[in-house]
Design a protein around this motif. Structure first.
Motif, PDB file in Angstrom:
ATOM      1  N   ILE A 181       0.831  -1.206   0.000  1.00  0.00           N
ATOM      2  CA  ILE A 181       0.000   0.000   0.000  1.00  0.00           C
ATOM      3  C   ILE A 181       0.863   1.253   0.000  1.00  0.00           C
ATOM      4  N   ARG A 182       1.913   1.271   0.814  1.00  0.00           N
ATOM      5  CA  ARG A 182       2.754   2.464   0.875  1.00  0.00           C
ATOM      6  C   ARG A 182       3.555   2.650  -0.417  1.00  0.00           C
ATOM      7  N   GLN A 183       3.948   1.533  -1.043  1.00  0.00           N
ATOM      8  CA  GLN A 183       4.619   1.647  -2.345  1.00  0.00           C
ATOM      9  C   GLN A 183       3.675   2.275  -3.360  1.00  0.00           C
ATOM     10  N   ARG A 184       2.427   1.811  -3.366  1.00  0.00           N
ATOM     11  CA  ARG A 184       1.432   2.327  -4.311  1.00  0.00           C
ATOM     12  C   ARG A 184       1.144   3.805  -4.058  1.00  0.00           C
ATOM     13  N   MET A 185       1.024   4.170  -2.797  1.00  0.00           N
ATOM     14  CA  MET A 185       0.747   5.568  -2.448  1.00  0.00           C
ATOM     15  C   MET A 185       1.868   6.488  -2.916  1.00  0.00           C
ATOM     16  N   CYS A 186       3.114   6.090  -2.624  1.00  0.00           N
ATOM     17  CA  CYS A 186       4.234   6.960  -2.961  1.00  0.00           C
ATOM     18  C   CYS A 186       4.481   7.041  -4.457  1.00  0.00           C
ATOM     19  N   LEU A 187       4.420   5.904  -5.136  1.00  0.00           N
ATOM     20  CA  LEU A 187       4.722   5.917  -6.567  1.00  0.00           C
ATOM     21  C   LEU A 187       3.635   6.628  -7.356  1.00  0.00           C
ATOM     22  N   SER A 188       2.389   6.458  -6.972  1.00  0.00           N
ATOM     23  CA  SER A 188       1.299   7.097  -7.722  1.00  0.00           C
ATOM     24  C   SER A 188       1.253   8.607  -7.494  1.00  0.00           C
ATOM     25  N   ARG A 189       1.728   9.054  -6.331  1.00  0.00           N
ATOM     26  CA  ARG A 189       1.626  10.481  -5.993  1.00  0.00           C
ATOM     27  C   ARG A 189       2.946  11.225  -6.131  1.00  0.00           C
ATOM     28  N   GLY A 190       4.019  10.523  -6.494  1.00  0.00           N
ATOM     29  CA  GLY A 190       5.314  11.179  -6.598  1.00  0.00           C
ATOM     30  C   GLY A 190       5.844  11.596  -5.247  1.00  0.00           C
ATOM     31  N   ARG A 191       5.666  10.748  -4.234  1.00  0.00           N
ATOM     32  CA  ARG A 191       6.137  11.032  -2.885  1.00  0.00           C
ATOM     33  C   ARG A 191       7.445  10.292  -2.612  1.00  0.00           C
ATOM     34  N   CYS A 192       8.219  10.817  -1.682  1.00  0.00           N
ATOM     35  CA  CYS A 192       9.509  10.229  -1.346  1.00  0.00           C
ATOM     36  C   CYS A 192       9.336   8.889  -0.644  1.00  0.00           C
ATOM     37  N   GLN A 193      10.049   7.880  -1.103  1.00  0.00           N
ATOM     38  CA  GLN A 193       9.947   6.549  -0.514  1.00  0.00           C
ATOM     39  C   GLN A 193      10.554   6.479   0.885  1.00  0.00           C
ATOM     40  N   ILE A 194      11.323   7.490   1.289  1.00  0.00           N
ATOM     41  CA  ILE A 194      11.947   7.487   2.604  1.00  0.00           C
ATOM     42  C   ILE A 194      11.097   8.230   3.635  1.00  0.00           C
ATOM     43  N   CYS A 195      10.743   9.484   3.331  1.00  0.00           N
ATOM     44  CA  CYS A 195      10.023  10.312   4.308  1.00  0.00           C
ATOM     45  C   CYS A 195       8.558  10.539   3.953  1.00  0.00           C
ATOM     46  N   THR A 250      13.464   3.746 -25.382  1.00  0.00           N
ATOM     47  CA  THR A 250      12.479   2.953 -24.652  1.00  0.00           C
ATOM     48  C   THR A 250      12.291   3.522 -23.245  1.00  0.00           C
ATOM     49  N   PRO A 251      11.057   3.691 -22.781  1.00  0.00           N
ATOM     50  CA  PRO A 251      10.857   4.186 -21.417  1.00  0.00           C
ATOM     51  C   PRO A 251      11.511   3.257 -20.394  1.00  0.00           C
ATOM     52  N   PHE A 252      12.003   3.838 -19.333  1.00  0.00           N
ATOM     53  CA  PHE A 252      12.604   3.063 -18.249  1.00  0.00           C
ATOM     54  C   PHE A 252      11.533   2.789 -17.209  1.00  0.00           C
ATOM     55  N   GLU A 253      11.344   1.514 -16.839  1.00  0.00           N
ATOM     56  CA  GLU A 253      10.334   1.137 -15.861  1.00  0.00           C
ATOM     57  C   GLU A 253      10.920   1.145 -14.456  1.00  0.00           C
ATOM     58  N   SER A 254      10.300   1.922 -13.583  1.00  0.00           N
ATOM     59  CA  SER A 254      10.739   1.993 -12.195  1.00  0.00           C
ATOM     60  C   SER A 254       9.703   1.349 -11.287  1.00  0.00           C
ATOM     61  N   HIS A 255      10.147   0.364 -10.496  1.00  0.00           N
ATOM     62  CA  HIS A 255       9.279  -0.269  -9.510  1.00  0.00           C
ATOM     63  C   HIS A 255       9.382   0.430  -8.154  1.00  0.00           C
ATOM     64  N   ASN A 256      10.329   1.345  -8.045  1.00  0.00           N
ATOM     65  CA  ASN A 256      10.554   2.044  -6.782  1.00  0.00           C
ATOM     66  C   ASN A 256      10.113   3.499  -6.877  1.00  0.00           C
ATOM     67  N   PRO A 257       9.458   4.012  -5.843  1.00  0.00           N
ATOM     68  CA  PRO A 257       9.084   5.426  -5.837  1.00  0.00           C
ATOM     69  C   PRO A 257      10.320   6.313  -5.841  1.00  0.00           C
ATOM     70  N   PRO A 258      10.139   7.586  -6.162  1.00  0.00           N
ATOM     71  CA  PRO A 258      11.270   8.530  -6.159  1.00  0.00           C
ATOM     72  C   PRO A 258      11.666   8.897  -4.736  1.00  0.00           C
ATOM     73  N   VAL A 259      12.639   9.801  -4.617  1.00  0.00           N
ATOM     74  CA  VAL A 259      13.086  10.283  -3.310  1.00  0.00           C
ATOM     75  C   VAL A 259      13.197  11.806  -3.372  1.00  0.00           C
ATOM     76  N   CYS A 260      13.300  12.439  -2.214  1.00  0.00           N
ATOM     77  CA  CYS A 260      13.598  13.870  -2.180  1.00  0.00           C
ATOM     78  C   CYS A 260      15.108  14.034  -2.037  1.00  0.00           C
ATOM     79  N   ARG A 261      15.601  15.195  -2.339  1.00  0.00           N
ATOM     80  CA  ARG A 261      17.056  15.417  -2.315  1.00  0.00           C
ATOM     81  C   ARG A 261      17.658  15.162  -0.935  1.00  0.00           C
ATOM     82  N   SER A 262      16.952  15.566   0.113  1.00  0.00           N
ATOM     83  CA  SER A 262      17.510  15.394   1.450  1.00  0.00           C
ATOM     84  C   SER A 262      17.560  13.931   1.879  1.00  0.00           C
ATOM     85  N   CYS A 263      16.691  13.091   1.280  1.00  0.00           N
ATOM     86  CA  CYS A 263      16.660  11.674   1.659  1.00  0.00           C
ATOM     87  C   CYS A 263      17.490  10.781   0.730  1.00  0.00           C
TER      88      CYS A 263
END
Length: 250
Positions: free
Chosen positions: A81-95, A120-133
């Motif tokens: 659920i948290r992976q889905r929330m962060c990846l769909s909303r562009g939220r940091c996977q750390i904070c 070819t598009p690059f497929e990411s299974h991991n959400p992004p991060v913020c610079r501080s994290c």
């Protein structure tokens, strides 16, 4: 999003998307998971007590407890659920705050270069991060820590697929491993059948027209977020109250 993130375990920051041993997902062994077969033809996965929140992006999702901070963290395991929330909303996977960087293990990017045509598009299974994290992600993620990493700066990004386990419509058994299933394709009818038989545990984002950088300072941001790809309309699933389906225990 909680201001307490990231949580800390024995002095080590724990990524928001990491799972804890108190959050073991039911997965394909859930006693409530069944395969339904319609008299009119077709099969699909459902729960005996399916709730509206169980089905997202047109796909059934694994059920997983929500108890971050309880027990021991699993840094290599993602909470669905948290992976889905962060990846769909562009939220940091750390904070879980707003993110502005895409990171990928160097080995994963090399595999992409080995098998994909330029552009070819690059497929990411991991959400992004913020610079501080970003430094915390580099230390916490086993793949980033051991393999090295790169930063990607795409022009656009979009949710285009899900990852999960797919059931055999004849036997109800699941294929080994986790598979990536696109949300759109050249054969919508066949894809709809596949999505009906898939138990999702993560989203996949496609990064397009990207530049590769070695430091976060070179990245201008996440890129433009496009609306998620819409899965095929699964109009052939009869409503349960019509009693035209038969349960098939898994």
């Amino acid at each position: 999003m909680s201001e307490r993130n990231p949580l800390v375990y024995r002095g080590v920051p724990v990524p928001y998307i990491a799972s804890w041993d108190s959050e073991t997902p039911a997965g394909t062994t859930s006693p409530d998971l069944i395969l339904r077969r319609s008299d009119a033809g077709g099969s699909w996965l459902t729960y005996t007590d399916e709730q509206p929140t169980d089905r997202q992006y047109g796909v059934l999702w694994t059920r997983v407890p929500w108890s971050p901070g309880v027990g021991r963290p699993h840094f290599a395991g993602l909470h669905a659920i948290r992976q889905r929330m962060c990846l769909s909303r562009g939220r940091c996977q750390i904070c879980a705050g707003p993110a502005d960087l895409w990171m990928t293990p160097a080995t994963v990017f090399q595999e992409y270069l080995d098998i994909c045509e330029p552009g070819t598009p690059f497929e990411s299974h991991n959400p992004p991060v913020c610079r501080s994290c970003a430094p915390t992600a580099a230390r916490s993620c086993p793949h980033l820590n051991h393999a090295g990493y790169l930063f990607l700066a795409p022009r656009t990004w979009q949710i285009t697929a899900i990852s999960g386990a797919t059931a055999d419509p004849r036997t109800g058994t699941f294929a080994d491993g986790t598979h990536t299933v696109p949300l759109s394709g050249p054969d919508p009818a066949a894809l709809a059948v596949l999505l009906r038989l898939t138990l999702a545990k993560g989203l996949v984002a496609a990064l397009t027209d990207f530049q590769v950088h070695s430091t976060p300072e070179q990245c201008p941001g996440l890129g433009e977020r496009l609306a998620p790809v819409k899965p095929p309309v699964i109009a052939t699933i009869p409503h349960q109250r019509t009693r035209t389906w038969k349960p098939f225990p898994l």
